[in-house]
Write an enzyme that holds these catalytic residues in place. Structure first.
Site, PDB file in Angstrom:
ATOM      1  N   GLU A   1      58.917  42.386  34.235  1.00  0.00           N
ATOM      2  CA  GLU A   1      58.041  41.407  34.888  1.00  0.00           C
ATOM      3  C   GLU A   1      56.985  40.975  33.873  1.00  0.00           C
ATOM      4  OE1 GLU A   1      57.198  42.027  38.888  1.00  0.00           O
ATOM      5  OE2 GLU A   1      55.414  40.759  38.923  1.00  0.00           O
ATOM      6  N   ARG A   2      56.876  39.672  33.699  1.00  0.00           N
ATOM      7  CA  ARG A   2      55.937  39.084  32.719  1.00  0.00           C
ATOM      8  C   ARG A   2      56.214  39.584  31.298  1.00  0.00           C
ATOM      9  NH1 ARG A   2      55.109  35.435  36.472  1.00  0.00           N
ATOM     10  NH2 ARG A   2      54.232  36.328  38.337  1.00  0.00           N
TER      11      ARG A   2
ATOM     12  N   ASN B   1      55.078  46.832  40.707  1.00  0.00           N
ATOM     13  CA  ASN B   1      55.843  46.416  41.894  1.00  0.00           C
ATOM     14  C   ASN B   1      57.067  47.330  41.881  1.00  0.00           C
ATOM     15  OD1 ASN B   1      54.054  44.240  42.440  1.00  0.00           O
ATOM     16  ND2 ASN B   1      55.048  43.074  40.827  1.00  0.00           N
TER      17      ASN B   1
ATOM     18  N   LYS C   1      50.198  50.443  43.081  1.00  0.00           N
ATOM     19  CA  LYS C   1      49.780  49.125  43.554  1.00  0.00           C
ATOM     20  C   LYS C   1      50.085  49.115  45.046  1.00  0.00           C
ATOM     21  CE  LYS C   1      50.915  44.187  43.076  1.00  0.00           C
ATOM     22  NZ  LYS C   1      51.604  43.154  42.264  1.00  0.00           N
TER      23      LYS C   1
ATOM     24  N   GLU D   1      49.442  41.797  47.063  1.00  0.00           N
ATOM     25  CA  GLU D   1      50.518  40.828  46.840  1.00  0.00           C
ATOM     26  C   GLU D   1      51.790  41.222  47.579  1.00  0.00           C
ATOM     27  OE1 GLU D   1      50.712  40.396  42.499  1.00  0.00           O
ATOM     28  OE2 GLU D   1      49.248  38.771  42.688  1.00  0.00           O
TER      29      GLU D   1
ATOM     30  N   ARG E   1      45.292  51.247  41.817  1.00  0.00           N
ATOM     31  CA  ARG E   1      44.830  49.936  41.346  1.00  0.00           C
ATOM     32  C   ARG E   1      43.939  49.220  42.369  1.00  0.00           C
ATOM     33  NH1 ARG E   1      48.868  46.083  40.064  1.00  0.00           N
ATOM     34  NH2 ARG E   1      48.079  45.431  38.054  1.00  0.00           N
TER      35      ARG E   1
ATOM     36  N   ARG F   1      38.688  34.893  46.500  1.00  0.00           N
ATOM     37  CA  ARG F   1      39.490  35.992  45.946  1.00  0.00           C
ATOM     38  C   ARG F   1      38.691  36.832  44.947  1.00  0.00           C
ATOM     39  NH1 ARG F   1      45.160  35.230  42.536  1.00  0.00           N
ATOM     40  NH2 ARG F   1      45.036  37.261  41.487  1.00  0.00           N
TER      41      ARG F   1
ATOM     42  N   LYS G   1      41.377  45.676  36.909  1.00  0.00           N
ATOM     43  CA  LYS G   1      41.658  44.665  35.876  1.00  0.00           C
ATOM     44  C   LYS G   1      40.350  44.224  35.244  1.00  0.00           C
ATOM     45  CE  LYS G   1      46.023  42.788  37.516  1.00  0.00           C
ATOM     46  NZ  LYS G   1      46.846  41.619  37.817  1.00  0.00           N
TER      47      LYS G   1
ATOM     48  N   ASP H   1      42.646  37.573  37.569  1.00  0.00           N
ATOM     49  CA  ASP H   1      43.948  38.033  37.104  1.00  0.00           C
ATOM     50  C   ASP H   1      44.209  37.653  35.653  1.00  0.00           C
ATOM     51  OD1 ASP H   1      46.469  39.021  37.040  1.00  0.00           O
ATOM     52  OD2 ASP H   1      47.374  37.561  38.381  1.00  0.00           O
TER      53      ASP H   1
ATOM     54  N   GLU I   1      42.070  47.914  33.104  1.00  0.00           N
ATOM     55  CA  GLU I   1      43.444  47.461  32.821  1.00  0.00           C
ATOM     56  C   GLU I   1      43.381  46.112  32.123  1.00  0.00           C
ATOM     57  OE1 GLU I   1      46.308  47.694  36.146  1.00  0.00           O
ATOM     58  OE2 GLU I   1      47.088  45.751  35.527  1.00  0.00           O
TER      59      GLU I   1
ATOM     60  N   GLU J   1      50.895  36.794  29.693  1.00  0.00           N
ATOM     61  CA  GLU J   1      51.305  36.092  30.904  1.00  0.00           C
ATOM     62  C   GLU J   1      50.605  34.740  31.033  1.00  0.00           C
ATOM     63  OE1 GLU J   1      50.687  38.259  34.558  1.00  0.00           O
ATOM     64  OE2 GLU J   1      51.203  36.539  35.792  1.00  0.00           O
TER      65      GLU J   1
END
Ligand code: GCU
Length: 700
Positions: A166-167, A209, A286, A290, A323, A335, A359, A364, A386, A392
């Site tokens: 992912e990414r 994820n 996580k 999301e 997280r 957000r 993060k 993000d 993080e 990304e």
């Protein structure tokens, strides 16, 4: 064969040898300068290994390989130095000044001693010595004692069981799940060496994820096999866990963290893991983020979930990294505020084995974000930071962006937590545990590695992995010093070229911000997160549109986060608020993060917002030509294959920077209702043309 023909073939082979980037910064090529080689050689006539543990042996192996390459001569490894002088001694020692993992280098009785409290410390010292040689520094200037400032220094891999990342922009996953545990790709060891050379001591091998599959016996065996390769290099493995695993693979009816059966399931699973991987590092989670499930599905809190896992880990030396990347799909909410809204009340309620992983910024991984307000607000909970090494939001593996300045900018931000004086409560001091006296300290970087031969796709992106690791060890190092070190170890020693490439790297992030998200713009994309699509206004959730973030209208641009807007600024300490609260004084890099600024407002540069934006977009895109020139200028000093690889990517970057600039200015102009200011020329294509391009790229 005629000897001349043979000579010709040999020359051909030598000339066609090219640097494919596989060796990263551990090249160990022969030092050209013979007198310098001689000087080093006098101190490296043998390597004495006082005990034969796997990690000390790895240290000796590395020194042997490194010295053979750098000095062009074999250096024997012996068991005991006896009365011999002129060698390198690897030894465990109990020096007061040494922290766990720290190393000490000293001259003793004519030998160079690399001492560590732990085996890993000695290994890090060996790499420090090699780095000194690779960067052609005198041995006398070796640091005498070096201790890591942060305890847990981890890479987070967002790797999936099907081999995708992912990414990830550098090929497939490094982990060949279908071959494991039987076949161990030799690359796993090189991965471990590269990390150990930086002091990275942990790796979360799977995506946040997470698939529940990783907790099955079949996959645990695979993970255990990786752990055996990493162990001698001081690297512990960790797993991202899928919170409902007790249901999915355990057959339970619930994953409620307060349910006794669920707790038992985790305790048993953890026991099973430690049976297979005795030095297992712990869990990364996580949850309720999301769409990922979590304790809130059972009306429990993040603390309930994290503490349950901590309880399962209690008998072992493992931790939970929970997280704080959470936000709900609420069209009225900001957000920016979501993480503290969910985690603030839980401060102090986590088990001592839990560290909350935050993060760097509140949204993000944007090219520039203010630091997350959690760092100043949650003083009773250890917080890990993080960063995202993989690009990304920074042009994938096509755009050259050196990230150390981004990491440093955040780490050096002042939270003014607990009413501290300036400089006493930086994000770095929160993270390293010193401000709030926390026993746990951790830092994580989302890896940019993949199966590409050169590991990171863009050859220059290796520097981001390198910089993350070096800063994880010592966040006081400067971005420039790290870049200089990396260039010397990886690309060239030619002083003018080193300076030129370092200069190029140091400006690269600011250039990217200018053509991508200047003045505090953020998240102008959806989908694949490559090219800006500021027009994007449709999605399943409001906070997954671009217009949610930039809030363009006929009056101006930017997100009002002051008291007249979302008041997210109230999440920071008063001193921080003061810096950002007033649109007239807010530093320009953060302006549109916190203010909705009228198009015609004069900024501190003397230009109106519209003119300043255009200036940034245009000069940013033009500066990529400058980057190309700088790179072209170092051609004689760089391996031809590597040179061509970077030159090609820079050409793409130039093309795309213009395209991205055009996307923004053509989209914003009808709102601003002003011409593109001289000397810049109106793009020679329409907004529709640009949208079409973006659509094509979204198909990637
Ligand atoms: C970003 C990224 C996701 C990732 C998420 C996370 O939103 O696009 O792919 O899963 O961050 O950090 O959890």
């Amino acid at each position: 064969m005629h000897y001349r023909y043979l000579l010709f073939l040999l020359l051909l082979a030598a000339n066609s040898y090219a640097d494919d980037g596989y060796r990263l910064w551990l090249k160990y090529d022969l030092i050209n300068d013979a007198p310098q080689r001689e000087t080093y050689s006098r101190s490296a006539q043998f390597i004495a290994l006082t005990s034969n543990t796997p990690t000390l042996k790895a240290a000796a192996d590395e020194l042997q390989t490194g010295l053979q390459g750098l000095l062009g001569k074999p250096v024997p490894v012996i068991a005991n130095a006896g009365n011999r002088t002129g060698g390198i001694i690897l030894t465990i020692r109990k020096a007061q000044a040494l922290a766990k993992d720290g190393y000490q280098l000293s001259r003793e009785k004519g030998n160079l001693v690399i001492g560590g409290k732990t085996d890993a410390g000695v290994l890090y010292g060996a790499f420090a010595l090699l780095r000194q040689l690779q960067t052609l520094q005198p041995l006398e200037t070796l640091p005498r004692t070096s201790n890591p400032k942060i305890q847990y220094r981890l890479l987070n891999h967002w790797d999936n069981p099907n081999g995708s990342v992912e990414r990830g922009y550098a090929g497939e996953s490094l982990w060949k799940w279908y071959e494991l545990p039987e076949r161990l790709d030799p690359r796993y060891r090189d991965y471990a060496r590269a990390n150990a050379s930086l002091g990275i001591n942990g790796t979360v091998v799977n995506n946040v994820n997470a698939s529940a599959r990783f907790l099955t016996r079949e996959y645990l065996d695979k993970v255990a096999a990786l752990a055996t390769v990493f162990r001698p290099y001081g690297i512990r493995v960790y797993l991202s866990v899928y919170f409902p695993a007790p249901k999915v693979i355990g057959g339970l009816k619930t994953a409620d963290p307060l349910d006794p059966e669920v707790r038992k399931w985790w305790a048993d699973k953890t026991k099973e893991i430690y049976g297979l991987i005795p030095d297992f590092g712990g869990y990364l989670v996580k949850a309720n983020s999301e769409g990922e499930p979590g304790p809130q599905d059972y009306n429990r809190t993040h603390a309930d979930g994290a503490n349950m896992l901590a309880e399962a880990l209690k008998p072992y030396d493992g931790i939970v990294m929970w997280r704080a990347f959470v936000y709900k799909a609420d069209p009225k909410a900001d957000r920016f505020k979501a993480a503290l809204e969910e985690f603030g009340d839980l401060d102090g309620k986590f088990d001592p084995k839990v560290i909350v992983q935050v993060k760097n910024g509140p949204i993000d991984f944007q090219p520039r974000e203010p630091f997350s307000p959690l760092f100043g607000a949650m003083t009773k909970t250890p917080l890990s930071i993080e960063f995202q090494i993989t690009q990304e939001y920074m042009g994938f593996a096509t755009h050259l962006v050196y990230e150390a300045p981004l990491f440093k900018e955040c780490l050096e931000s002042d939270t003014y937590a607990k009413g501290s004086p300036p400089g006493a409560a930086t994000v770095a001091k929160v993270v390293d545990g010193s401000l709030n006296n926390h026993a746990l300290s951790a830092i994580a970087g989302v890896a940019n590695t993949g199966s590409d031969r050169n590991w990171t796709g863009h050859p220059m992106a290796q520097a981001n992995w390198y910089a993350f690791g070096r800063l994880a060890w010592d966040h006081t190092l400067t971005s420039e010093a790290i870049a200089t070190e990396w260039v010397n170890m990886t690309l060239t020693h030619e002083p003018k070229a080193v300076k030129q490439i370092t200069g190029l790297m140091m400006r690269s992030r600011e250039i990217y911000v200018d053509y991508n998200t200047p003045l505090g713009l953020s998240r102008p994309w959806t989908g694949v997160h490559f090219a800006p699509e500021p027009w994007q206004n449709k999605s399943s959730r409001p906070d997954w549109t671009a217009i949610y973030y930039h809030r363009v209208d006929s009056i101006g641009l930017g997100f009002d986060r002051t008291a007249t807007g979302s008041n997210a600024l109230a999440q920071y300490t008063p001193k921080v608020r003061q810096v950002w609260d007033n649109a007239d004084q807010c530093p320009l890099p953060y302006l549109l993060w916190f203010h909705h600024v009228p198009w015609t407002k004069k900024l501190s540069t003397g230009r109106t917002l519209w003119d300043e934006l255009c200036t940034r977009f245009y000069t940013g895109a033009d500066s990529v030509s400058w980057m190309q020139q700088q790179w072209a200028g170092v051609k004689p000093a760089i391996d031809p294959e590597l040179f061509a690889n970077v030159a090609g990517r820079l050409a793409t970057q130039r093309k795309e920077a213009i395209w991205w600039r055009d996307a923004w200015v053509l989209y914003l102009q009808p709102f601003a209702r002003q011409p593109i200011p001289a000397p810049f020329k109106k793009p020679d294509r329409s907004l529709e043309d640009v949208k079409r391009l973006v659509d094509i790229y979204q198909l990637r």
